[in-house]
Design an enzyme around this catalytic site. Structure first.
Site, PDB file in Angstrom:
ATOM      1  N   GLY A  13       0.778  -1.241   0.000  1.00  0.00           N
ATOM      2  CA  GLY A  13       0.000   0.000   0.000  1.00  0.00           C
ATOM      3  C   GLY A  13       0.806   1.285   0.000  1.00  0.00           C
ATOM      4  O   GLY A  13       0.348   2.300   0.516  1.00  0.00           O
ATOM      5  N   SER A  14       1.997   1.279  -0.615  1.00  0.00           N
ATOM      6  CA  SER A  14       2.770   2.529  -0.625  1.00  0.00           C
ATOM      7  C   SER A  14       2.153   3.566  -1.568  1.00  0.00           C
ATOM      8  O   SER A  14       2.200   4.765  -1.283  1.00  0.00           O
ATOM      9  CB  SER A  14       4.239   2.263  -0.985  1.00  0.00           C
ATOM     10  OG  SER A  14       4.388   1.869  -2.329  1.00  0.00           O
ATOM     11  N   ASN A  15       1.546   3.132  -2.660  1.00  0.00           N
ATOM     12  CA  ASN A  15       0.836   4.089  -3.534  1.00  0.00           C
ATOM     13  C   ASN A  15      -0.395   4.638  -2.819  1.00  0.00           C
ATOM     14  O   ASN A  15      -0.707   5.823  -2.937  1.00  0.00           O
ATOM     15  CB  ASN A  15       0.441   3.418  -4.850  1.00  0.00           C
ATOM     16  CG  ASN A  15       1.579   3.441  -5.849  1.00  0.00           C
ATOM     17  OD1 ASN A  15       1.907   4.498  -6.404  1.00  0.00           O
ATOM     18  ND2 ASN A  15       2.212   2.296  -6.066  1.00  0.00           N
ATOM     19  N   MET A  92      -4.188  -6.912  -6.589  1.00  0.00           N
ATOM     20  CA  MET A  92      -3.670  -8.027  -7.387  1.00  0.00           C
ATOM     21  C   MET A  92      -4.773  -8.983  -7.815  1.00  0.00           C
ATOM     22  O   MET A  92      -4.724 -10.178  -7.518  1.00  0.00           O
ATOM     23  CB  MET A  92      -2.611  -8.794  -6.577  1.00  0.00           C
ATOM     24  CG  MET A  92      -1.450  -7.944  -6.169  1.00  0.00           C
ATOM     25  SD  MET A  92      -0.710  -7.129  -7.591  1.00  0.00           S
ATOM     26  CE  MET A  92       0.882  -6.741  -6.957  1.00  0.00           C
ATOM     27  N   LEU A  94      -7.779  -9.674 -11.084  1.00  0.00           N
ATOM     28  CA  LEU A  94      -8.494  -9.264 -12.295  1.00  0.00           C
ATOM     29  C   LEU A  94      -9.949  -9.018 -11.935  1.00  0.00           C
ATOM     30  O   LEU A  94     -10.509  -9.706 -11.088  1.00  0.00           O
ATOM     31  CB  LEU A  94      -8.439 -10.367 -13.345  1.00  0.00           C
ATOM     32  CG  LEU A  94      -7.182 -10.481 -14.202  1.00  0.00           C
ATOM     33  CD1 LEU A  94      -7.354 -11.621 -15.188  1.00  0.00           C
ATOM     34  CD2 LEU A  94      -6.886  -9.184 -14.927  1.00  0.00           C
ATOM     35  N   ASN A 109      -5.869   2.178 -12.779  1.00  0.00           N
ATOM     36  CA  ASN A 109      -4.777   1.374 -12.206  1.00  0.00           C
ATOM     37  C   ASN A 109      -3.427   1.999 -12.523  1.00  0.00           C
ATOM     38  O   ASN A 109      -3.291   2.724 -13.509  1.00  0.00           O
ATOM     39  CB  ASN A 109      -4.824  -0.042 -12.803  1.00  0.00           C
ATOM     40  CG  ASN A 109      -3.769  -0.961 -12.217  1.00  0.00           C
ATOM     41  OD1 ASN A 109      -3.557  -1.007 -11.005  1.00  0.00           O
ATOM     42  ND2 ASN A 109      -3.067  -1.696 -13.077  1.00  0.00           N
ATOM     43  N   HIS A 111       0.568   0.810 -13.288  1.00  0.00           N
ATOM     44  CA  HIS A 111       1.305  -0.389 -13.700  1.00  0.00           C
ATOM     45  C   HIS A 111       2.785  -0.022 -13.876  1.00  0.00           C
ATOM     46  O   HIS A 111       3.097   0.970 -14.546  1.00  0.00           O
ATOM     47  CB  HIS A 111       0.716  -0.886 -15.022  1.00  0.00           C
ATOM     48  CG  HIS A 111       1.373  -2.107 -15.561  1.00  0.00           C
ATOM     49  ND1 HIS A 111       1.265  -3.337 -14.941  1.00  0.00           N
ATOM     50  CD2 HIS A 111       2.145  -2.297 -16.666  1.00  0.00           C
ATOM     51  CE1 HIS A 111       1.956  -4.232 -15.646  1.00  0.00           C
ATOM     52  NE2 HIS A 111       2.492  -3.633 -16.696  1.00  0.00           N
TER      53      HIS A 111
HETATM   54  C1  GRF Z   1       3.218  -1.031  -7.631  1.00  0.00           C
HETATM   55  O1  GRF Z   1       4.452  -1.234  -8.273  1.00  0.00           O
HETATM   56  C2  GRF Z   1       2.113  -0.806  -8.642  1.00  0.00           C
HETATM   57  O2  GRF Z   1       2.543  -0.171  -9.812  1.00  0.00           O
HETATM   58  C3  GRF Z   1       1.681  -2.219  -8.967  1.00  0.00           C
HETATM   59  O3  GRF Z   1       1.781  -2.921  -7.760  1.00  0.00           O
HETATM   60  C4  GRF Z   1       2.748  -2.284  -6.899  1.00  0.00           C
HETATM   61  C5  GRF Z   1       2.025  -1.976  -5.632  1.00  0.00           C
HETATM   62  O4  GRF Z   1       2.869  -1.452  -4.635  1.00  0.00           O
HETATM   63  N1  GRF Z   1       0.374  -2.243  -9.551  1.00  0.00           N
HETATM   64  P1  GRF Z   1       2.251  -0.750  -3.362  1.00  0.00           P
HETATM   65  O5  GRF Z   1       1.305  -1.755  -2.708  1.00  0.00           O
HETATM   66  O6  GRF Z   1       1.507   0.483  -3.817  1.00  0.00           O
HETATM   67  O7  GRF Z   1       3.402  -0.415  -2.469  1.00  0.00           O
END
Ligand code: GRF
Length: 192
Positions: A13-15, A92, A94, A109, A111
């Site tokens: 969950g860093s994003n 993660m 579909l 999303n 990617h």
């Molecule tokens: C990120 O690299 C994102 O692009 C991909 O999965 C990873 C998730 O990382 N879809 P985080 O959970 O946001 O740290």
């Protein structure tokens, strides 16, 4: 009107963290409200982070469930939240056409590669193993396919100076964290 959004996660969950920060005190503050963080895994580390922000969290385990059955449960769960957008931030799984049509053109999303060149998990490993000098980060709409939806924006990532996969990932995630909120801001401002 601020967009009502949910962040979907499956792990770290860093994003999500970066978006929550921008929504609280940064560039997303005036354009959206994060009303929910949802995970399909109860052990997703990001759920704890979301709680620290005081954001409502929900979890339904997807383990052993048929895609459509699980998605139907999630759609029911989401109804009261009256969402404008669903943001996949390391989700993660579909999505079935049932889910896609419930939120048509409203699922986004991020990617860690050019979606035209590489789909699925492990975008940074792929770039590193190919010995690429540069790769891309892509923000795109989500359809039923694996990273096949229309591209909203791409940014180039120079990895020519990276000697380990960890360096690629660190550099890539730093770009993701900045880019995702910027792209979302633009989208939320322009979309009715
Ligand atoms: C990120 O690299 C994102 O692009 C991909 O999965 C990873 C998730 O990382 N879809 P985080 O959970 O946001 O740290």
């Amino acid at each position: 009107m601020k967009k009502r959004i949910a962040l979907f996660i499956s792990g770290r969950g860093s994003n999500m963290d970066a978006i929550l920060r921008q929504a609280r005190e940064g560039i997303l503050r005036d354009v959206c409200r994060v009303v929910l963080v949802f995970s399909n895994r109860s052990d997703a580390k990001g759920l704890q982070t979301a709680k620290c922000y005081g954001i409502k969290t929900e979890c339904i385990s997807s383990k052993g469930k048929k895609r459509e059955d699980f998605d139907r449960e999630v759609i029911e769960l989401l109804k009261p939240y009256d969402l404008d957008y669903i943001i996949l931030a390391g989700y993660m799984r579909l999505l079935s056409s049932l889910f896609i049509s419930a939120y048509k053109d409203r699922i986004i999303n991020i990617h860690p590669a050019d979606t035209k060149s590489f789909q699925g998990v492990g975008g940074y490993s792929w770039a590193f193993e190919q010995d690429l000098k540069k790769t891309y980060v892509t923000v795109h709409y989500v359809d039923e396919g694996m990273d096949t939806g229309d591209i909203i924006e791409q940014r180039e990532l120079d990895i020519s100076d990276c000697t380990t996969l960890e360096e690629v990932e660190t550099k890539g995630l730093a770009l993701e964290h900045k880019m995702f909120s910027k792209v979302l801001k633009k989208l939320f401002e322009t979309e009715k």
